[in-house]
Design a protein around this motif. Structure first.
Motif, PDB file in Angstrom:
ATOM      1  N   ALA A  40       0.836  -1.209   0.000  1.00 39.15           N
ATOM      2  CA  ALA A  40       0.000   0.000   0.000  1.00 39.15           C
ATOM      3  C   ALA A  40       0.869   1.257   0.000  1.00 39.15           C
ATOM      4  O   ALA A  40       0.596   2.210  -0.739  1.00 39.15           O
ATOM      5  N   ALA A  41       1.919   1.261   0.798  1.00 39.93           N
ATOM      6  CA  ALA A  41       2.813   2.423   0.854  1.00 39.93           C
ATOM      7  C   ALA A  41       3.491   2.641  -0.495  1.00 39.93           C
ATOM      8  O   ALA A  41       3.535   3.771  -1.000  1.00 39.93           O
ATOM      9  N   THR A  42       3.987   1.573  -1.091  1.00 38.77           N
ATOM     10  CA  THR A  42       4.664   1.680  -2.386  1.00 38.77           C
ATOM     11  C   THR A  42       3.723   2.239  -3.446  1.00 38.77           C
ATOM     12  O   THR A  42       4.113   3.088  -4.249  1.00 38.77           O
ATOM     13  N   GLU A  43       2.477   1.783  -3.433  1.00 43.38           N
ATOM     14  CA  GLU A  43       1.491   2.276  -4.394  1.00 43.38           C
ATOM     15  C   GLU A  43       1.250   3.775  -4.242  1.00 43.38           C
ATOM     16  O   GLU A  43       0.907   4.452  -5.211  1.00 43.38           O
ATOM     17  N   LEU A  44       1.447   4.293  -3.041  1.00 39.33           N
ATOM     18  CA  LEU A  44       1.229   5.715  -2.779  1.00 39.33           C
ATOM     19  C   LEU A  44       2.515   6.534  -2.906  1.00 39.33           C
ATOM     20  O   LEU A  44       2.520   7.738  -2.655  1.00 39.33           O
ATOM     21  N   GLY A  45       3.603   5.872  -3.267  1.00 44.21           N
ATOM     22  CA  GLY A  45       4.860   6.584  -3.469  1.00 44.21           C
ATOM     23  C   GLY A  45       5.600   6.934  -2.188  1.00 44.21           C
ATOM     24  O   GLY A  45       6.394   7.868  -2.158  1.00 44.21           O
ATOM     25  N   ILE A  46       5.325   6.180  -1.127  1.00 49.68           N
ATOM     26  CA  ILE A  46       6.019   6.377   0.136  1.00 49.68           C
ATOM     27  C   ILE A  46       6.608   5.050   0.586  1.00 49.68           C
ATOM     28  O   ILE A  46       6.293   4.006   0.018  1.00 49.68           O
ATOM     29  N   THR A  47       7.451   5.091   1.597  1.00 46.93           N
ATOM     30  CA  THR A  47       8.039   3.865   2.109  1.00 46.93           C
ATOM     31  C   THR A  47       7.379   3.480   3.430  1.00 46.93           C
ATOM     32  O   THR A  47       6.851   4.352   4.141  1.00 46.93           O
ATOM     33  N   PRO A  48       7.423   2.197   3.795  1.00 44.37           N
ATOM     34  CA  PRO A  48       6.904   1.796   5.107  1.00 44.37           C
ATOM     35  C   PRO A  48       7.615   2.537   6.245  1.00 44.37           C
ATOM     36  O   PRO A  48       6.992   2.879   7.247  1.00 44.37           O
ATOM     37  N   LYS A  49       8.896   2.813   6.074  1.00 42.20           N
ATOM     38  CA  LYS A  49       9.631   3.558   7.099  1.00 42.20           C
ATOM     39  C   LYS A  49       9.024   4.944   7.291  1.00 42.20           C
ATOM     40  O   LYS A  49       8.870   5.409   8.431  1.00 42.20           O
ATOM     41  N   GLN A  50       8.648   5.608   6.197  1.00 41.00           N
ATOM     42  CA  GLN A  50       7.999   6.917   6.295  1.00 41.00           C
ATOM     43  C   GLN A  50       6.660   6.810   7.021  1.00 41.00           C
ATOM     44  O   GLN A  50       6.303   7.679   7.819  1.00 41.00           O
ATOM     45  N   VAL A  51       5.931   5.726   6.734  1.00 40.51           N
ATOM     46  CA  VAL A  51       4.622   5.525   7.374  1.00 40.51           C
ATOM     47  C   VAL A  51       4.790   5.429   8.883  1.00 40.51           C
ATOM     48  O   VAL A  51       4.119   6.129   9.648  1.00 40.51           O
ATOM     49  N   PHE A  52       5.703   4.570   9.333  1.00 42.57           N
ATOM     50  CA  PHE A  52       5.864   4.360  10.770  1.00 42.57           C
ATOM     51  C   PHE A  52       6.511   5.566  11.458  1.00 42.57           C
ATOM     52  O   PHE A  52       6.186   5.866  12.610  1.00 42.57           O
ATOM     53  N   SER A  53       7.375   6.278  10.754  1.00 39.55           N
ATOM     54  CA  SER A  53       7.945   7.509  11.313  1.00 39.55           C
ATOM     55  C   SER A  53       6.856   8.549  11.512  1.00 39.55           C
ATOM     56  O   SER A  53       6.785   9.208  12.561  1.00 39.55           O
ATOM     57  N   THR A  54       6.013   8.703  10.518  1.00 40.40           N
ATOM     58  CA  THR A  54       4.905   9.657  10.616  1.00 40.40           C
ATOM     59  C   THR A  54       3.944   9.247  11.724  1.00 40.40           C
ATOM     60  O   THR A  54       3.462  10.091  12.481  1.00 40.40           O
ATOM     61  N   ALA A  55       3.702   7.952  11.852  1.00 39.84           N
ATOM     62  CA  ALA A  55       2.784   7.456  12.882  1.00 39.84           C
ATOM     63  C   ALA A  55       3.307   7.734  14.294  1.00 39.84           C
ATOM     64  O   ALA A  55       2.521   7.949  15.212  1.00 39.84           O
ATOM     65  N   ARG A  56       4.617   7.741  14.471  1.00 41.93           N
ATOM     66  CA  ARG A  56       5.180   8.059  15.789  1.00 41.93           C
ATOM     67  C   ARG A  56       5.017   9.540  16.121  1.00 41.93           C
ATOM     68  O   ARG A  56       4.867   9.910  17.283  1.00 41.93           O
ATOM     69  N   ILE A  57       5.048  10.377  15.092  1.00 43.94           N
ATOM     70  CA  ILE A  57       4.964  11.823  15.310  1.00 43.94           C
ATOM     71  C   ILE A  57       3.513  12.294  15.408  1.00 43.94           C
ATOM     72  O   ILE A  57       3.162  13.074  16.291  1.00 43.94           O
ATOM     73  N   LEU A  58       2.683  11.810  14.494  1.00 46.17           N
ATOM     74  CA  LEU A  58       1.259  12.182  14.471  1.00 46.17           C
ATOM     75  C   LEU A  58       0.479  11.087  15.184  1.00 46.17           C
ATOM     76  O   LEU A  58       0.045  10.108  14.577  1.00 46.17           O
ATOM     77  N   THR A  59       0.288  11.239  16.475  1.00 42.68           N
ATOM     78  CA  THR A  59      -0.243  10.149  17.290  1.00 42.68           C
ATOM     79  C   THR A  59      -1.648   9.701  16.900  1.00 42.68           C
ATOM     80  O   THR A  59      -1.963   8.518  17.003  1.00 42.68           O
TER      81      THR A  59
END
Length: 102
Positions: A40-59
């Protein structure tokens, strides 16, 4: 012009710019349709690492992501274990098992 008053505000602003609300919503929708987070992340042009990093910041997003990953996980896998993580489960329990091992 408004400037961030501290590093936390800048961190939040960067996370929101890197992954805007529309991208976060589309990611959650793909996960709810059964897509794996990596795909899903790849399809949106982002990486899983970006997803989890963002999730830690935006609770709020992090809570929604964890809820969705838990809801959509494969019940046949041993969750909360490195084995579950190695079989591509990214629920909070399997991620935690990997972090405890390291």
């Amino acid at each position: 012009m408004s400037y961030p008053i501290d590093d936390a505000e800048q961190l939040i602003a960067n996370a929101e710019a890197q992954m805007p609300p529309s991208t976060r919503s589309r990611l959650i929708a793909k996960l709810r349709m059964g897509r794996h987070i990596d795909d899903a992340a790849t399809e949106l042009g982002i990486t899983p690492k970006q997803v989890f990093s963002t999730a830690r910041i935006l609770t709020a997003f992090g809570d929604q992501l964890d809820f969705t990953l838990t809801e959509q996980r494969d019940p046949a896998l041993p969750h909360g274990t490195v084995t579950g993580y190695n079989k591509r489960c990214r629920c909070p329990e399997c991620r935690s098992a990997l972090q405890q091992r390291v």
